[in-house]
Scaffold this active site. Structure first.
Site, PDB file in Angstrom:
ATOM      1  N   GLY A  37       0.762  -1.237   0.000  1.00  0.00           N
ATOM      2  CA  GLY A  37       0.000   0.000   0.000  1.00  0.00           C
ATOM      3  C   GLY A  37       0.796   1.292   0.000  1.00  0.00           C
ATOM      4  N   GLU A  59       4.135  -6.692   1.808  1.00  0.00           N
ATOM      5  CA  GLU A  59       3.690  -7.105   0.469  1.00  0.00           C
ATOM      6  C   GLU A  59       3.563  -5.941  -0.486  1.00  0.00           C
ATOM      7  OE1 GLU A  59       0.751 -10.642   1.728  1.00  0.00           O
ATOM      8  OE2 GLU A  59      -0.085  -8.723   1.136  1.00  0.00           O
ATOM      9  N   PRO A  60       4.614  -5.239  -0.743  1.00  0.00           N
ATOM     10  CA  PRO A  60       4.488  -4.095  -1.659  1.00  0.00           C
ATOM     11  C   PRO A  60       4.362  -4.551  -3.111  1.00  0.00           C
ATOM     12  CG  PRO A  60       6.778  -4.410  -1.006  1.00  0.00           C
ATOM     13  CD  PRO A  60       5.977  -5.432  -0.251  1.00  0.00           C
ATOM     14  N   GLY A  61       3.567  -3.851  -3.866  1.00  0.00           N
ATOM     15  CA  GLY A  61       3.448  -4.127  -5.294  1.00  0.00           C
ATOM     16  C   GLY A  61       3.838  -2.882  -6.076  1.00  0.00           C
ATOM     17  N   TYR A  73      -9.873   5.656 -11.582  1.00  0.00           N
ATOM     18  CA  TYR A  73      -9.600   6.345 -10.310  1.00  0.00           C
ATOM     19  C   TYR A  73      -9.229   7.816 -10.482  1.00  0.00           C
ATOM     20  CZ  TYR A  73      -8.002   1.429  -9.757  1.00  0.00           C
ATOM     21  OH  TYR A  73      -7.854   0.075  -9.821  1.00  0.00           O
ATOM     22  N   CYS A 122     -13.543   3.830 -28.127  1.00  0.00           N
ATOM     23  CA  CYS A 122     -14.818   4.494 -28.380  1.00  0.00           C
ATOM     24  C   CYS A 122     -15.517   4.845 -27.079  1.00  0.00           C
ATOM     25  CB  CYS A 122     -15.695   3.594 -29.224  1.00  0.00           C
ATOM     26  SG  CYS A 122     -15.027   3.433 -30.858  1.00  0.00           S
ATOM     27  N   GLU A 123     -14.901   5.695 -26.304  1.00  0.00           N
ATOM     28  CA  GLU A 123     -15.461   6.123 -25.007  1.00  0.00           C
ATOM     29  C   GLU A 123     -14.957   7.535 -24.758  1.00  0.00           C
ATOM     30  OE1 GLU A 123     -16.454   4.050 -21.987  1.00  0.00           O
ATOM     31  OE2 GLU A 123     -16.434   2.154 -23.078  1.00  0.00           O
ATOM     32  N   TYR A 154       0.101  -1.797 -12.177  1.00  0.00           N
ATOM     33  CA  TYR A 154      -1.335  -1.750 -12.467  1.00  0.00           C
ATOM     34  C   TYR A 154      -1.644  -1.125 -13.824  1.00  0.00           C
ATOM     35  CZ  TYR A 154      -1.419  -2.879  -7.519  1.00  0.00           C
ATOM     36  OH  TYR A 154      -1.198  -3.474  -6.312  1.00  0.00           O
TER      37      TYR A 154
END
Ligand code: LLP
Length: 432
Positions: free
Chosen positions: A249, A291-293, A335, A362-363, A391
């Protein structure tokens, strides 16, 4: 780590990463292209490991949360860095095993592991199951029984800590789909349940309060509550839980507005809280897991795009369209995450323009950012979006049947493809 540590500008005024010219990389491998700097990734692993050695006397292990970026090569790098690996699906587990990652250093997370996933992980002799709920506990115990095994487990606990981050990536509070709550007695109940079972061995407790967090206090509070819980378990059952996993986190810098935590200040503070709480409660200091990502891979990655149409809407805004978008980076759409962008072939010029970077899907919401300061961008320029190592690839999709980009690893001026670009054939390979 700051994104700028692996970036530079060469004599041609081009942006470099890991000593490689990004304009050349774009030419050689095409765009969109993910680029990851190996030295930066390894440096992040070292700095976590060293902080555990320094502040917690080496009694711990760092597991890389592979959901941030998972492929065989990153698993091999994590193995060579002596890291553990957090996987959250059979797909991540399969990738790790295919890469030859030692199963005993794999921890299996997830709030709804399937029967097949539990059996596969048991067969693979992984090191630890982080059990989320009673339904999982009972099935794991019975599958382990069928296979004549004993599964090492830890419990995912909601410590009741509210971290200040986007609500979609906040997980420590009671209203969360992950884990069992402390304050309702649910956590104590599941621990007691596990102690009655024959084919699980309770090793630890785990919490993860959210992602992209910048303050230390929520982590300190979570650590304190977890030790208090461990001491309470000892008091009520006589059983000593040996491991404490405090999750990941830790925030990284996406733009200059972000002030990232230094891992050593985190470890220093949290170690003090853990040691003091243990002393106060006469509880033995646990083996500490982290547990870092994002903070392992995020700042070491960039994405290169080619600018296409530039659309100036007078008095409103200027759109610069790139040849990727929410398919390779859905984070702004999901986000509203802010990023920094650079025109890679004009990296030595000042950022005199402000653009909205638009993808090609197409958005209307397919944007990588709004009102981003950037060098004067024209069609054909190479645009680099920074800090995309975490991510992005792992959340990429084939929406609008776009092919997922390749991933190139760079190190000291050399480069190699670690994930091939998807082809049109790949897109139809499962179509009947
Ligand atoms: N451990 C557990 C149990 C987790 O659920 C996560 C992330 C981590 C560790 C690693 O957290 P990190 O150090 O990377 O913050 N897709 C979102 C982030 C989701 C995080 C999910 N869990 C994003 O793009 O911001």
């Amino acid at each position: 780590m700051k994104q700028s540590e692996c970036l530079g500008v060469n004599e041609q005024g081009h942006l470099t990463i890991g000593g490689c010219d990004t304009v050349e990389l774009a030419k050689e491998y095409g765009t969109p292209l993910y680029v990851l700097d190996e030295s930066g990734v390894r440096a992040a692993c070292t700095s976590y490991r060293q902080s555990i050695e320094r502040f917690y006397q080496g009694k711990g292990m760092v597991c890389y949360a592979s959901k941030a970026f998972c492929c065989k090569e990153i698993c091999r790098i994590m193995d060579s860095e002596q890291m553990g690996l957090d996987v959250v699906s059979e797909g991540e587990l399969y990738t790790a095993l295919q890469a030859g990652f030692p199963p005993e250093r794999i921890c299996f997370h997830g709030n709804n592991k399937t029967d097949h996933e539990l059996r596969y992980a048991l067969e693979s002799n992984i090191g630890l199951f982080i059990v989320d709920n009673v339904y999982e506990l009972e099935r794991l115990n019975s599958f382990a029984h069928e296979m004549g095994k004993k599964a090492a487990i830890s419990f995912r606990i909601k410590p009741g800590v509210d971290a200040h981050t986007h609500e979609f990536i906040r997980t420590g509070q009671i209203d969360s789909k992950f884990g069992v709550a402390l304050e309702t007695g649910e956590a104590m109940q599941i621990v007691k349940e596990a102690l009655k079972l024959e084919n699980v061995i309770l090793k630890g407790v785990h919490c993860h309060i959210g992602s992209q967090i910048f303050e230390l206090e929520p982590f300190e509070l979570a650590a304190q509550r977890m030790i208090e819980f461990m001491a309470q378990v000892k008091e009520e059952t006589g059983y000593t839980i040996e491991q404490l996993d405090l999750g990941g986190g830790f925030g990284i810098c996406y733009t200059e507005k972000d002030a990232a935590l230094r891992y050593d200040s985190y470890m220093e503070k949290v170690s003090v809280v853990v040691k003091e709480s243990c002393e106060r409660l006469h509880f033995p200091q646990p083996f500490m897991m982290l547990e870092p990502g994002r903070s392992i891979v995020g700042s070491s990655g960039i994405t290169l795009y080619t600018a296409g149409a530039i659309k100036e809407i007078p008095d409103i805004r200027t759109y610069a369209a790139i040849d990727g978008g929410m398919t390779d980076n859905p984070r702004y759409a999901l986000y509203q995450s802010e990023y920094e962008a650079i025109v890679a072939n004009k990296a030595d010029q000042p950022k005199t323009m402000v653009v909205t970077l638009a993808g090609k899907c197409c958005e209307s919401g397919d944007l990588l950012g709004e009102n981003m300061p950037i060098q004067p961008v024209t069609s054909g320029d190479i645009v680099a979006v920074l800090s995309t190592g975490a991510y992005n690839y792992s959340m990429a999709s084939n929406y609008n049947r776009l092919c997922r980009p390749a991933v190139v690893m760079v190190k000291d001026g050399a480069c190699r493809v670690i994930v091939k670009r998807e082809s049109l054939q790949d897109l139809v390979r499962n179509d009947l």
